[in-house]
Design a protein around this motif. Structure first.
Motif, PDB file in Angstrom:
ATOM      1  N   GLY A   8     -11.502   8.096  10.193  1.00 47.09           N
ATOM      2  CA  GLY A   8     -11.194   9.392   9.498  1.00 47.09           C
ATOM      3  C   GLY A   8      -9.807   9.175   9.044  1.00 47.09           C
ATOM      4  O   GLY A   8      -9.646   9.940   7.820  1.00 47.09           O
ATOM      5  N   ALA A   9      -8.979   8.590   9.446  1.00 50.19           N
ATOM      6  CA  ALA A   9      -7.672   8.417   8.998  1.00 50.19           C
ATOM      7  C   ALA A   9      -7.449   7.219   8.007  1.00 50.19           C
ATOM      8  O   ALA A   9      -8.171   6.525   8.210  1.00 50.19           O
ATOM      9  N   VAL A  10      -6.515   7.486   6.981  1.00 50.23           N
ATOM     10  CA  VAL A  10      -6.236   6.468   6.188  1.00 50.23           C
ATOM     11  C   VAL A  10      -5.655   5.181   6.688  1.00 50.23           C
ATOM     12  O   VAL A  10      -4.633   5.308   7.525  1.00 50.23           O
ATOM     13  N   ILE A  11      -6.002   3.906   6.389  1.00 48.64           N
ATOM     14  CA  ILE A  11      -5.301   2.818   6.675  1.00 48.64           C
ATOM     15  C   ILE A  11      -4.425   2.380   5.560  1.00 48.64           C
ATOM     16  O   ILE A  11      -4.657   2.134   4.612  1.00 48.64           O
ATOM     17  N   ARG A  12      -3.064   2.471   6.097  1.00 43.68           N
ATOM     18  CA  ARG A  12      -2.055   1.937   4.953  1.00 43.68           C
ATOM     19  C   ARG A  12      -1.381   0.695   5.197  1.00 43.68           C
ATOM     20  O   ARG A  12      -1.218   0.500   6.307  1.00 43.68           O
ATOM     21  N   ILE A  13      -1.727  -0.117   4.068  1.00 44.09           N
ATOM     22  CA  ILE A  13      -1.222  -1.636   4.103  1.00 44.09           C
ATOM     23  C   ILE A  13      -0.151  -1.838   3.005  1.00 44.09           C
ATOM     24  O   ILE A  13      -0.512  -1.247   2.028  1.00 44.09           O
ATOM     25  N   TYR A  14       0.858  -2.651   3.419  1.00 40.85           N
ATOM     26  CA  TYR A  14       1.905  -2.886   2.332  1.00 40.85           C
ATOM     27  C   TYR A  14       1.954  -4.408   2.198  1.00 40.85           C
ATOM     28  O   TYR A  14       1.823  -5.239   3.339  1.00 40.85           O
ATOM     29  N   LYS A  15       1.902  -4.982   1.007  1.00 39.22           N
ATOM     30  CA  LYS A  15       1.961  -6.464   0.938  1.00 39.22           C
ATOM     31  C   LYS A  15       3.316  -6.713  -0.174  1.00 39.22           C
ATOM     32  O   LYS A  15       3.397  -6.231  -1.061  1.00 39.22           O
ATOM     33  N   ASN A  16       4.046  -7.816   0.130  1.00 40.77           N
ATOM     34  CA  ASN A  16       5.227  -8.084  -0.582  1.00 40.77           C
ATOM     35  C   ASN A  16       4.675  -8.930  -1.940  1.00 40.77           C
ATOM     36  O   ASN A  16       5.558  -8.903  -2.887  1.00 40.77           O
ATOM     37  N   LEU A  17       3.728  -9.470  -2.026  1.00 43.74           N
ATOM     38  CA  LEU A  17       3.280 -10.118  -3.149  1.00 43.74           C
ATOM     39  C   LEU A  17       2.044  -9.466  -3.504  1.00 43.74           C
ATOM     40  O   LEU A  17       1.367  -8.735  -3.008  1.00 43.74           O
TER      41      LEU A  17
END
Length: 269
Positions: free
Chosen positions: A217-226
């Motif tokens: 139910g919680a948002v999965i947050r991902i960051y990518k440099n490219l």
């Protein structure tokens, strides 16, 4: 005006973009600059109108700068247009000789076309010229800590569970229709090796970790440099639907919100 054209290119609004661009000189008396041409060439290229994009480039009233050629090269990579991509990359080699982007993009184009020797030559040329590619990495946060991953990473303390989760995820989305896109494999190898290489991209590792530790139910947050790779983008859409998760991926281009098998970018990024 360049903001409007940029928005059109990232939403696939081709006719609106054409209208805004043509109105600059015809209605408002504004001569398009290189940045406006770059946005329009990007819009045309993204939509698959590469010949029109090249024609517009040839008709420019100003000298094409690196941004213009990058727009064309990016579209060529997207649509696997090798000949035009070679031309754009060579222009960029002259304009920005130390920028790794055209080398990487051209190498990717050769790889997608199965021209492995040419791809290897470009990588060798980069090495000879002392040009290095920024390594791709993805990261996410959990329990107040940042967890960073690179492709085929084995350093995380939960890596055994992460890899097991990826194997589960890939098997499930394949049953739902996902087909690994081999054009994003950059080295010549057997099919099984290519599939594993795609499965263990940094953003997929980060997502597998998120599926393990982020509460339902919680948002999965991902960051990518490219920029997120096209195969991972497709996989994320399947995963958001099959696991009923809202996934937010911030790459170097934009925010991607994956919900119910769709992405907020509309596959334009």
């Amino acid at each position: 005006m360049d903001g409007l054209l940029f928005a059109c290119s990232h939403t696939g609004s081709l006719e609106k973009g054409r209208s805004y661009f043509n109105s600059m000189d015809n209605i408002h008396g504004i001569k398009p600059g290189a940045e406006h041409y770059a946005c329009m060439i990007d819009l045309l290229g993204r939509s698959g109108n590469l010949s029109e994009a090249k024609q517009l480039l040839d008709q420019m009233d100003v000298e094409p700068d690196a941004t213009v050629w990058k727009s064309l090269l990016g579209a060529c990579r997207m649509h696997k247009e090798l000949e035009m991509g070679e031309m754009a990359a060579k222009e960029l080699f002259e304009l920005e000789p130390k920028n790794s982007m055209p080398y990487v993009m051209l190498s990717n184009l050769y790889s997608a076309a199965g021209r492995w020797e040419d791809a290897a030559k470009i990588r060798k040329l980069m090495k000879c010229r002392g040009i290095s590619k920024e390594p791709g990495s993805s990261w996410t946060q959990a329990n107040g800590k940042t967890h960073t991953f690179v492709s085929e990473d084995r350093s995380h303390p939960m890596m055994a569970r992460i890899y097991s989760k990826i194997d589960e995820v890939i098997a499930l989305i394949k049953e739902a229709g996902y087909v690994p896109d081999m054009s994003f494999v950059l080295h010549d190898m057997e099919r099984e090796g290519k599939e594993l290489g795609l499965a263990y991209h940094s953003e997929k590792l980060a997502l597998a970790f998120g599926l393990l530790v982020v509460p339902s139910g919680a948002v999965i947050r991902i960051y990518k440099n490219l920029r997120v790779c096209g195969d991972c983008h497709t996989a994320f859409k399947y995963i958001s639907s099959l696991y009923d998760r809202h996934i937010v991926l911030r790459d170097s281009n934009c925010f991607h919100h994956f919900v119910d098998g769709k992405c907020s970018c509309g596959d334009y990024w």
